[in-house]
Design an enzyme around this catalytic site. Sequence first.
Site, mmCIF file in Angstrom:
data_model
loop_
_atom_site.group_PDB
_atom_site.id
_atom_site.type_symbol
_atom_site.label_atom_id
_atom_site.label_comp_id
_atom_site.label_asym_id
_atom_site.label_seq_id
_atom_site.Cartn_x
_atom_site.Cartn_y
_atom_site.Cartn_z
ATOM 1 N N ARG A 114 47.329 32.873 -33.352
ATOM 2 C CA ARG A 114 47.055 31.500 -33.754
ATOM 3 C C ARG A 114 45.642 31.051 -33.364
ATOM 4 O O ARG A 114 45.233 29.953 -33.714
ATOM 5 C CB ARG A 114 48.086 30.545 -33.138
ATOM 6 C CG ARG A 114 49.495 30.791 -33.630
ATOM 7 C CD ARG A 114 50.483 29.817 -33.047
ATOM 8 N NE ARG A 114 50.341 28.481 -33.601
ATOM 9 C CZ ARG A 114 50.893 28.079 -34.741
ATOM 10 N NH1 ARG A 114 51.604 28.927 -35.478
ATOM 11 N NH2 ARG A 114 50.739 26.836 -35.171
ATOM 12 N N ARG A 153 60.066 17.223 -51.048
ATOM 13 C CA ARG A 153 61.401 17.425 -50.474
ATOM 14 C C ARG A 153 62.101 16.090 -50.215
ATOM 15 O O ARG A 153 61.488 15.149 -49.735
ATOM 16 C CB ARG A 153 61.300 18.215 -49.167
ATOM 17 C CG ARG A 153 62.665 18.540 -48.567
ATOM 18 C CD ARG A 153 62.596 19.638 -47.543
ATOM 19 N NE ARG A 153 61.702 19.344 -46.436
ATOM 20 C CZ ARG A 153 61.515 20.143 -45.399
ATOM 21 N NH1 ARG A 153 62.137 21.299 -45.338
ATOM 22 N NH2 ARG A 153 60.697 19.807 -44.414
ATOM 23 N N ARG A 212 49.161 17.446 -41.288
ATOM 24 C CA ARG A 212 49.635 18.752 -40.802
ATOM 25 C C ARG A 212 48.797 19.882 -41.401
ATOM 26 O O ARG A 212 48.443 20.843 -40.715
ATOM 27 C CB ARG A 212 51.112 18.919 -41.169
ATOM 28 C CG ARG A 212 51.747 20.210 -40.678
ATOM 29 C CD ARG A 212 53.228 20.062 -40.450
ATOM 30 N NE ARG A 212 53.937 19.583 -41.620
ATOM 31 C CZ ARG A 212 54.741 20.347 -42.380
ATOM 32 N NH1 ARG A 212 54.921 21.612 -42.085
ATOM 33 N NH2 ARG A 212 55.371 19.831 -43.394
ATOM 34 N N ARG A 269 62.283 12.424 -45.249
ATOM 35 C CA ARG A 269 61.907 12.397 -43.836
ATOM 36 C C ARG A 269 60.440 12.008 -43.697
ATOM 37 O O ARG A 269 59.627 12.311 -44.564
ATOM 38 C CB ARG A 269 62.101 13.784 -43.208
ATOM 39 C CG ARG A 269 63.514 14.318 -43.215
ATOM 40 C CD ARG A 269 63.592 15.636 -42.463
ATOM 41 N NE ARG A 269 62.417 16.487 -42.715
ATOM 42 C CZ ARG A 269 62.120 17.570 -42.010
ATOM 43 N NH1 ARG A 269 62.882 17.935 -41.002
ATOM 44 N NH2 ARG A 269 61.062 18.300 -42.295
ATOM 45 N N LYS A 272 54.657 31.901 -47.724
ATOM 46 C CA LYS A 272 54.555 33.030 -46.797
ATOM 47 C C LYS A 272 55.920 33.639 -46.494
ATOM 48 O O LYS A 272 56.095 34.866 -46.493
ATOM 49 C CB LYS A 272 53.905 32.515 -45.505
ATOM 50 C CG LYS A 272 53.198 33.545 -44.690
ATOM 51 C CD LYS A 272 52.389 32.926 -43.570
ATOM 52 C CE LYS A 272 53.109 31.768 -42.882
ATOM 53 N NZ LYS A 272 52.622 31.542 -41.506
#
Length: 222
Positions: free
Chosen positions: A91, A130, A175, A164, A15
Amino acid sequence: MALNLILMGLPGAGKGTQAQKIDDEYQVPHISTGDIFREAMANETEMGLAAKAYIDKGELVPDEVTNGIVRERLSQPDVLKNGFMLDGYPRNLDQAAALDQMLADSKRHLDAVINIDVDSAVLVDRLSARFICRVCGATYNRISNPPKVEGTCDVCGSHDFYQRDDDKPETVKNRLAVNIKMNTPLVDYYQGQGVLHTINGQRKIDDVFEDVSTVLQSVSES
């Protein structure tokens, strides 16, 4: 070309990349809710101060304050001249209804909702790829941005990397599930309004943007 847009997509769908390309090509101001919250608080606007009071107490900012901050931003000269591209708002359905009212009050309308669609399994791979150099903090992505030499940091030459907790696959899946639950009613809402345009985001960046541009040209001519 003044266009009033909403940009939707799950985390990792690209996005932000498409927002930058839209801004560059069409000069439509990119309005990220995070950015306008920080700006409103820094400028100590009425709504910015209200938001800060909640944030300082560790509380969620209620819809009416969020809506007020968005209303303030949508009344600024660059938006009135060039339109807007909302990212991260609305949202929920109450915020969507509030946006409809803001636009009606100012005799504007929503031209398009661009939904960048990527399969959640692909997003898990993207987001969990990542990793970070433990020595200097340089960030890499196993898929899109690996080190030039495998196992060696480009910046400091270290071989010590870590991931992480937020980037681990199980956390990423959770998530995404939260975001899917939040986005689905909005997708249905804008589909019902006839302004939703779903773009396949599982392709090269320029191919995705070509489809986005086709939509924007179409709505600007209608």
